[in-house]
Design an enzyme around this catalytic site. Structure first.
Site, short mmCIF file in Angstrom:
data_model
loop_
_atom_site.label_atom_id
_atom_site.label_comp_id
_atom_site.label_asym_id
_atom_site.label_seq_id
_atom_site.Cartn_x
_atom_site.Cartn_y
_atom_site.Cartn_z
N LYS A 40 0.67 -0.84 0.10
CA LYS A 40 -0.59 0.71 0.04
C LYS A 40 1.15 1.27 0.11
CE LYS A 40 -0.39 -0.73 5.31
NZ LYS A 40 -1.17 -0.84 6.06
N ARG A 138 -11.15 -1.16 14.34
CA ARG A 138 -11.19 -0.53 12.93
C ARG A 138 -12.09 -1.09 11.57
NH1 ARG A 138 -4.86 -0.10 10.56
NH2 ARG A 138 -4.98 -2.05 10.37
N TYR A 263 13.49 31.01 5.25
CA TYR A 263 12.14 32.29 5.86
C TYR A 263 12.06 32.94 6.62
CZ TYR A 263 9.38 30.39 1.19
OH TYR A 263 8.51 30.38 0.53
N MET A 311 9.14 23.86 0.56
CA MET A 311 8.33 22.97 -0.03
C MET A 311 9.67 22.35 -1.01
SD MET A 311 5.12 23.27 -2.71
CE MET A 311 4.28 23.74 -1.00
C1 LIG Z 1 -0.59 -2.27 6.94
C2 LIG Z 1 -1.19 -3.68 7.28
C3 LIG Z 1 -0.15 -4.36 7.21
C4 LIG Z 1 1.61 -3.74 7.17
O1 LIG Z 1 1.96 -3.03 8.33
P1 LIG Z 1 3.27 -3.70 8.79
O2 LIG Z 1 2.98 -2.73 10.16
O3 LIG Z 1 4.11 -2.41 8.36
O4 LIG Z 1 3.81 -4.91 8.82
C5 LIG Z 1 -0.74 -5.10 8.04
N1 LIG Z 1 -2.12 -6.09 7.95
C6 LIG Z 1 -3.34 -4.09 7.48
C7 LIG Z 1 -4.28 -4.55 7.38
C8 LIG Z 1 -2.56 -3.18 7.52
O5 LIG Z 1 -3.46 -2.29 6.93
#
Ligand SMILES: *Cc1c(COP(=O)(O)O)cnc(C)c1O
Length: 372
Positions: A40, A138, A263, A311
């Site tokens: 992700k 969650r 700045y 930036m």
């Molecule tokens: C992001 C995520 C992981 C991986 O987490 P890490 O701490 O980076 O290993 C695993 N399971 C779920 C459901 C996640 O959202």
């Protein structure tokens, strides 16, 4: 032009480090545990589609993402990639999940029925993993007789393949972990009594799979670990950082003692100084709050960043770099062996975690892949 690196600021990804990290994870969990690396947030900044082949070549069973948009990006790179969505996909978008053969997280019979009917119309099967809330609050529903009944109904849907069941640990401590794990496994056992059997059961992320081997079940979901981030405390795995973030000096300024830089002139030269302008900034994902803390390595010399970070550009004090000149390489995040700031160090100084540092890396710096 396509073959040119079009910027002086790049994120270099060592594909052999990713491969070795994957191999280490697989050796650690053994042959009976499937590994689903998490890619992700654009592969935690490494470029999801570009690193996918290395992960799959090293035994990834799935590539896990958070969102449909991320899943589609991978599927557009290669239709055959096995892609898993860890998050919720709204009803109106489930048609794409079916069309692209993506495995979806579900926690609701309504969504299961929708996927089933769309898959039937398409003459295919929709694969899902059921999410159980064991305390994180969650995603997923808590174990209950009614949820068990919902899940049992999912198994009755002909065009739905209920392939897995999973939960997520809050990692609040050993006792809480155990509570969550027991709640999960006893629910899975109740479901088995009702004839609901799952090919994959999983609850462990990077930290859990190293620190709590007893929670690996038959699948693990490492993110951080794949990229060489060592977040574990009890166990150990020798993964290494795959990413190097570097740039090159754009320009030098001779700043007399007492003059301000950037700045608000929040930094004033304590001595006659040579200040280098570097073409990266917070829009590239560098934490803006590293002002007065961040540094780069130029010719082996630690050069503090000075003044407010902008930036697109930041200034570094290179007074102590012999023969400093425009074009010289400056390491922003490195493996630490050259004195460079590691991702772990950046996280510590910025007051956040390692995943935040790499996930926030912007799309703007070109990715350069080595050892592929
Ligand atoms: C992001 C995520 C992981 C991986 O987490 P890490 O701490 O980076 O290993 C695993 N399971 C779920 C459901 C996640 O959202």
């Amino acid at each position: 032009m396509e073959n040119d690196v079009l910027r002086d600021t790049v994120i270099q990804v060592d594909l052999s480090a990713l491969s070795e990290n994957m191999q280490m994870i697989r050796e650690c969990v053994g042959p009976d545990v499937a590994v689903m690396p998490v890619v992700k947030a654009n592969g935690y900044g490494h470029g999801a589609a570009s690193i996918a082949p290395a992960l799959l070549a090293n035994g990834a069973v799935y590539l896990a993402v958070a969102t449909l948009t991320e899943a589609l990006e991978l599927k557009k790179a290669c239709r055959d990639y096995p892609v898993f969505i860890l998050g919720h996909t709204p009803d109106r978008l489930l048609k794409y999940v079916v069309e692209y053969g993506i495995t979806q997280t579900v926690f609701d019979i309504g969504q299961a029925r929708l996927l089933d009917s769309m898959a039937r119309r398409a003459g295919t099967q929709a694969a899902v993993h059921v999410k159980v809330d064991t305390g994180f609050h969650r995603l997923g529903k808590a174990p209950s007789p009614s949820y068990a009944e919902e899940i049992r109904s999912m198994f009755a849907l002909e065009n739905l393949k209920v392939e897995g069941i999973f939960s997520h640990l809050a990692l609040a401590g050993s006792e809480d972990n155990e509570k969550q794990f027991d709640s999960f496994t006893s629910f899975v056992a109740q479901l088995a009594d009702k004839g609901c059997r799952f090919r994959y059961q999983h609850i462990a992320d990077s930290i859990a799979l190293v620190d709590y081997p007893q929670y690996r079940l038959n699948m693990v979901r490492p993110g951080a670990l794949v990229y060489g981030m060592r977040g574990f405390h009890l166990g150990f795995l020798g993964v290494r950082q795959a990413l190097t973030f570097y740039t090159h000096i754009s320009q030098l300024h001779h700043v007399p003692a007492g003059e301000g830089v950037s700045y608000d002139y929040l930094w004033k030269a304590p001595r006659d100084s040579i200040i280098a302008t570097l073409p990266f900034g917070y829009a590239d994902g560098y934490p803006r709050n590293l002002r007065d803390k961040g540094y780069v390595i130029i010719e082996g010399v630690k050069c503090p960043l000075v003044g407010v970070l902008c930036m697109d550009q930041v200034m570094a004090d290179v007074t102590d770099v012999p023969g400093a000149k425009a074009g010289m390489k400056a390491v922003i995040y490195g493996d630490g062996q050259d004195g460079s700031m590691t991702v772990a160090k950046a996280a510590e100084l910025a007051g956040t975690n390692k995943n935040d540092i790499i996930a926030r890396l912007a799309a703007r710096p070109p990715r350069v892949y080595i050892n592929g």
